[in-house]
Design a protein around this motif. Structure first.
Motif, PDB file in Angstrom:
ATOM      1  N   TRP A  83      -9.613  13.639 -34.026  1.00 45.02           N
ATOM      2  CA  TRP A  83     -10.379  12.451 -34.404  1.00 45.02           C
ATOM      3  C   TRP A  83     -11.638  12.860 -35.167  1.00 45.02           C
ATOM      4  O   TRP A  83     -12.165  13.952 -34.980  1.00 45.02           O
ATOM      5  N   LYS A 133     -14.325   6.991 -29.664  1.00 44.70           N
ATOM      6  CA  LYS A 133     -13.809   6.417 -30.915  1.00 44.70           C
ATOM      7  C   LYS A 133     -14.694   5.283 -31.429  1.00 44.70           C
ATOM      8  O   LYS A 133     -14.925   5.166 -32.632  1.00 44.70           O
ATOM      9  N   LYS A 134     -15.182   4.432 -30.529  1.00 51.54           N
ATOM     10  CA  LYS A 134     -15.957   3.269 -30.978  1.00 51.54           C
ATOM     11  C   LYS A 134     -17.466   3.493 -30.878  1.00 51.54           C
ATOM     12  O   LYS A 134     -18.242   2.731 -31.449  1.00 51.54           O
TER      13      LYS A 134
END
Length: 569
Positions: A83, A133-134
């Motif tokens: 990621w 991720k957020k």
């Protein structure tokens, strides 16, 4: 450091910051204490005297479980590094593991043995790395090292959990609702019908996240807010119950005005059901008892009222015809004694002749059990106490016909003796014999009175126990509680719970049962709103059982004049 002392330190050290964080929310500082101890107490409890606050916040990281034990992102180091920013995040999370390893040996061993392991939980309230991720900067900028950031974030998460429960419009939460919000914080949403046995499951202790939160919230509520002018020590390790609910002193007060021998019915709803008039009665208040008017016109058939009865918070509907204004009186909220009396009216026990064994296999008499190696309740955590109470139930085993002490015979039943034995093994006094009237007068004068059967003490049956709990129970640590939910929750903390009902017809048997902790197999029944409808019970009687949810509201049967729920720490 004990759990109580650890939670005391956290609450009294950070009380100002915690209260500021929960301002204008339905949450409480005690709730944040419970979450903090459940999530990272195992780290900070042992280093609070050796490390600064900033160092403690920095070290509050953990959880190194990855696939196959983890299903959320990131399952592995490779998953994380795939990621954007993941490689940098791995370095941050890996260093966090090394750092916490400086105070927790198990993490040091993991870091040494597994070079690809890293922390997944960050901050004193724990924010999982799946949210990288957020919210990548929260992790990359190491915001978990800031107590202010952690507090702001946990309040945000609790508000989202509140919304998932459909309670976003609530401005006040009960303790039960606070626990369910914490469960939703942990697992997404709480199923009210399942009680507190939800959330992360500790396989070693066989206990759920919600059960831990309930225990720690109760402990926090018993710890006073800090006051430099009047410092108060942490509560005794034996304090395991929430304090009695108070009644606000302001408002219109009334006194129950009924004829001698009568009582005032307080009902769950403002009506008298035609088919079963007793079915919605919450409690029967004695004459002269003081209540507070909450709503209802003077001409109405029912008023909404609240009061406290022997420590139980009571709210419901009653007829104003039997209430008279009492503006100069006040509602007393009973606080039970923390220790049995050593002088005056003391506990009564009959001592058998030397060498006589009072055993379960013998026919019941006026003596208490004195077998060898009897189980006891002595645990310092809810999990230990509940396990010990389960051992007591197994050992007493009222279902075993060889245990003649509890087995019905000749039209006689022995619910009172089973309740006495259960309480006795739990370290709680419930009399098998009690003082006669003349003996009580002598004791009250300070005289020494020796227990002598039929002369200074008599046997106590279920009807007598109803009156004893009402008149003497608080002196020996007992208090009433107002709902089945609170009764079962107290039992699930490892407390002793009872339901007792007095028979209308004197000379006929009343009934008393123990309300006991739930287990993985034996559960109370709850409705979809999470309220207990059938508590988990254990008894001797016409039917003996170790565990059962029994008949619906058996204590409201027409054969009983009155009933009550009692708890003891």
């Amino acid at each position: 450091m004990s759990t109580i002392k650890a939670i005391q330190w956290f609450k009294q050290t950070f009380y100002k910051e915690l209260t500021e964080s929960v301002k204008d929310t339905p949450f409480s500082a005690d709730q944040l204490c419970a979450i903090a101890y459940q999530e990272t107490g195992y780290i900070w409890a042992g280093i609070r005297e050796s490390h600064s606050h900033d160092e403690i916040f920095k070290l509050c990281t953990g959880d190194t479980i990855d696939a196959p034990g983890r299903s959320a992102f990131p399952k592995t180091r490779k998953d994380l590094e795939s990621w954007t920013g993941g490689t940098q995040m791995f370095q941050v999370a890996r260093q966090a593991l090394v750092d916490v390893g400086s105070v927790r040996k198990e993490f040091a061993n993991i870091a040494k043995k597994y070079p690809s392991k890293f922390c997944h939980g960050f901050g004193i309230f724990q924010y999982d790395i799946q949210f990288f991720k957020k919210d990548p900067q929260w992790f990359l900028q190491r915001k978990w090292t800031s107590f202010a950031e952690c507090r702001a974030h946990v309040i945000k998460e609790l508000k989202e959990a509140l919304k998932r429960q459909g309670w976003q419009s609530k401005t006040v939460l009960t303790d039960t609702e606070k626990v369910h919000v914490c469960i939703a914080y942990n697992r997404g949403k709480s199923d009210l019908a399942k009680g507190f046995r939800q959330g992360h499951y500790n396989k070693e202790e066989k206990r759920y996240y919600g059960e831990y939160i309930h225990e720690y919230l109760t402990i926090a509520k018993n710890i006073p807010a800090p006051s430099p002018a009047n410092p108060v020590p942490a509560p005794s390790p034996h304090v395991i119950l929430p304090p009695p609910t108070s009644v606000e002193p302001s408002g219109n007060l009334y006194q129950v005005d009924v004829s001698a021998g009568s009582s005032l019915n307080v009902r769950r709803t403002p009506e008298i059901p035609q088919l079963k008039p007793e079915s919605n009665i919450v409690v029967k208040l004695p004459g002269s008892h003081v209540v507070k008017h909450l709503g209802g016109k003077k001409s109405a058939d029912f008023w909404e009222i609240e009061t406290s009865l022997n420590g139980a918070y009571i709210r419901g509907f009653a007829s104003p015809k039997y209430l008279k204004s009492a503006p100069s009186l006040e509602i007393e909220v009973l606080q039970p004694a923390s220790e049995e009396p050593k002088t005056g009216v003391i506990a009564a026990h009959l001592t058998p002749k030397q060498g006589t064994v009072i055993a379960r296999v013998n026919i019941a008499g006026a003596y208490s059990l004195n077998e060898k190696n009897m189980p006891v309740r002595a645990g310092d955590t809810a999990q230990k106490r509940c396990s010990e109470l389960a051992n007591i139930i197994t050992w007493l085993n009222s279902e075993n016909s060889a245990h003649k002490r509890y087995w019905p015979r000749d039209g006689l039943t022995f619910c009172n003796i089973y309740a006495h034995d259960y309480c006795g093994r739990a370290g709680v006094y419930l009399p098998r014999v009690w003082w006669t009237g003349p003996a009580l007068i002598r004791l009250a004068k300070g005289e020494t009175v020796e227990p002598a059967y039929g002369k200074t003490v008599d046997e106590v049956r279920a009807n007598d126990l109803f009156r004893w709990l009402r008149d003497f129970g608080p002196l020996f640590g007992w208090r009433q509680t107002g709902t089945l939910t609170k009764l079962q929750e107290a039992a699930n903390l490892g407390a002793v719970g009872l339901i007792v009902a007095r028979r209308v017809q004197e000379g006929r048997s009343g009934h008393i049962v123990a309300v006991v902790p739930e287990t993985d197999v034996q559960r109370a029944k709850r409705n979809t709103e999470g309220n207990v409808t059938h508590p988990l019970q254990s008894q001797a009687g016409a039917r003996n059982f170790r565990y059962s949810t029994s008949t619906t509201n058996w204590w409201l049967g027409s054969q009983f004049a009155e009933s009550a729920f009692w708890i003891h720490a």
